[in-house]
Write an enzyme that holds these catalytic residues in place. Structure first.
Site, mmCIF file in Angstrom:
data_model
loop_
_atom_site.group_PDB
_atom_site.id
_atom_site.type_symbol
_atom_site.label_atom_id
_atom_site.label_comp_id
_atom_site.label_asym_id
_atom_site.label_seq_id
_atom_site.Cartn_x
_atom_site.Cartn_y
_atom_site.Cartn_z
ATOM 1 N N LYS A 1 37.933 42.284 41.473
ATOM 2 C CA LYS A 1 38.787 43.218 42.199
ATOM 3 C C LYS A 1 38.271 44.649 42.134
ATOM 4 C CE LYS A 1 42.880 40.398 42.593
ATOM 5 N NZ LYS A 1 44.295 40.173 42.267
ATOM 6 N N ARG B 1 42.596 33.701 36.669
ATOM 7 C CA ARG B 1 42.169 33.186 37.981
ATOM 8 C C ARG B 1 40.855 33.873 38.347
ATOM 9 N NH1 ARG B 1 42.582 34.660 43.382
ATOM 10 N NH2 ARG B 1 43.081 32.996 44.872
#
Length: 309
Positions: free
Chosen positions: A225, A265
Site C-alpha cells: 500500500k 493479507r
C-alpha cells in the site's frame, strides 16, 4: 456467547496456531499492484494454488478493484470474474475468502465453496449483505470504511485517527451483530489505505493493541500500500512501485503477528509466511535453564558461602 479475545479463533474456519497468511488473487484488469496478471480464470486458479504452495493459509478472491479512484464494475461482470475462480480453488481444497461488497456475489461465492466473506465496506455498500451472510452462517470481515474508492481520498480527515477508527468500528460491529452475524464469526480490519493517508496508516499499525481490545480477531491488510511507498522513499523522491514494497510488507506482517493479529493479507506470500512463522517461534521460545557450575552441589549452589578466594 461472549466475544473472542486475543488472536482468536474464527468459527467456521481452520484454527491456526499463529498469525494466518491470506494470499490475494485479484481477478481484475485494474488493481493497483497486479491488475491484469490473473484476469484469466485458469491463470487465477493456478496463482491461488501457487500462493498456497508458498505458505498461504487461505486465499482471498476479488473481482473489483478498490484502489483509490477506481470506478465500480457491474454485478454481472464481478460474478463472471469471481465465481469460477472460487469454485476452482475450493475444489482443490483451498480455504477461500471472497472479497466483495455485493450480497449476491457473496451468496454465490459461498455456494461455490468460499468460507469467508471479506467486505471492505463492512456491509455498508449493500444493505442485503448482512442478512445474506447471517443466513449462511458464514464468517465475515468488518473493515473500517467511509466511502467508495472514487471518494475515499477526500474522506481521509481525522483529528484522532485511532480513536475515530475505533469508535466507527464499534458502531459497525454492533450493527453487524444486531443484523444476525454471530460474534464468534466476525473479524475486524482497520482498513489501511481506505480513506487514510500514510500517517494515519502508520498510527493504526502502531496501535494494534487497541484494535485487538475491540474483542475480535484482527486482519491487517497492508500489502504494497501507498504508506509503505512513502516510508521507503527518500524525502522528495518518488515512492517505489507497488511490486517493490514486498519486503516492507513482510516487515509489517512481522509486527502485526507479534502484536497478535489473526491474519495478514498479502500479495507476495513467501516472505510474509516466513515472517509470521519467525514471530511465532519467538513467542514460543523459552529461556534454557542455566547450567550448573562444575563441581557445584545443587543443594548448595554457592560453595564458598564465606566468600573465600
Amino acid at each position: 456467547m461472549s466475544k473472542p479475545h486475543g488472536r482468536g479463533h474464527v468459527e467456521g474456519l481452520p484454527d491456526w496456531d499463529r498469525c494466518a497468511v491470506m494470499g490475494v488473487v485479484n481477478v481484475t484488469p485494474d488493481s493497483f499492484s497486479d491488475g491484469g496478471r490473473w484476469f484469466d480464470t485458469t491463470a487465477a486458479v493456478k496463482h491461488g494454488l501457487d500462493l498456497v504452495a508458498q505458505g498461504a493459509d487461505l486465499v482471498d478472491v476479488g473481482g473489483e478493484s478498490t484502489r483509490p479512484g477506481a470506478t465500480r464494475v457491474d454485478e454481472a461482470e464481478e460474478l463472471r470474474r469471481v465465481i469460477p475462480v472460487v469454485r476452482g480453488l475450493a475444489s482443490e481444497g483451498v480455504t477461500v475468502s471472497v472479497d466483495t461488497m455485493r450480497a449476491r456475489v457473496a451468496e454465490q461465492a459461498l455456494a461455490a465453496g468460499a468460507l469467508l466473506v471479506n467486505d471492505v465496506s463492512g456491509g455498508l455498500a449493500d444493505p442485503a449483505m448482512i442478512p445474506v451472510v447471517a443466513e449462511a452462517g458464514a464468517p465475515f470481515v468488518v473493515m473500517h470504511w467511509r466511502g467508495f474508492s472514487e471518494d475515499m481520498n477526500s474522506l481521509a480527515v481525522y483529528e484522532d485517527v485511532v480513536g475515530e477508527v475505533l469508535a466507527e468500528l464499534r458502531v459497525r460491529l454492533d450493527a453487524v451483530v444486531e443484523g444476525g452475524i454471530a460474534p464468534e464469526r466476525i473479524v475486524v480490519d482497520p482498513g489501511l489505505g481506505f480513506a487514510k493517508n500514510a500517517e494515519h496508516d502508520l498510527a493504526l499499525v502502531a496501535h494494534m493493541r487497541e484494535l485487538r481490545a475491540l474483542g475480535y480477531p484482527v486482519l491487517v491488510a497492508a500489502s504494497r500500500k501507498r504508506f509503505l511507498g512513502r516510508v521507503l522513499a527518500a524525502p522528495g523522491a518518488t515512492p517505489p512501485p507497488a511490486r517493490e514494497r514486498d519486503a516492507a510488507t513482510a516487515a509489517v506482517s512481522a509486527i502485526a503477528a507479534h502484536e497478535g493479529a489473526w491474519a495478514v493479507r498479502v500479495h507476495e506470500v513467501r516472505a510474509t509466511a516466513d515472517a509470521v512463522r519467525v514471530a511465532r517461534a519467538v513467542e514460543g521460545a523459552v529461556s534454557p535453564p542455566r547450567p550448573a557450575r562444575a563441581g557445584a552441589d545443587p543443594q548448595h549452589p554457592h560453595p564458598n558461602p564465606e566468600g573465600a578466594r
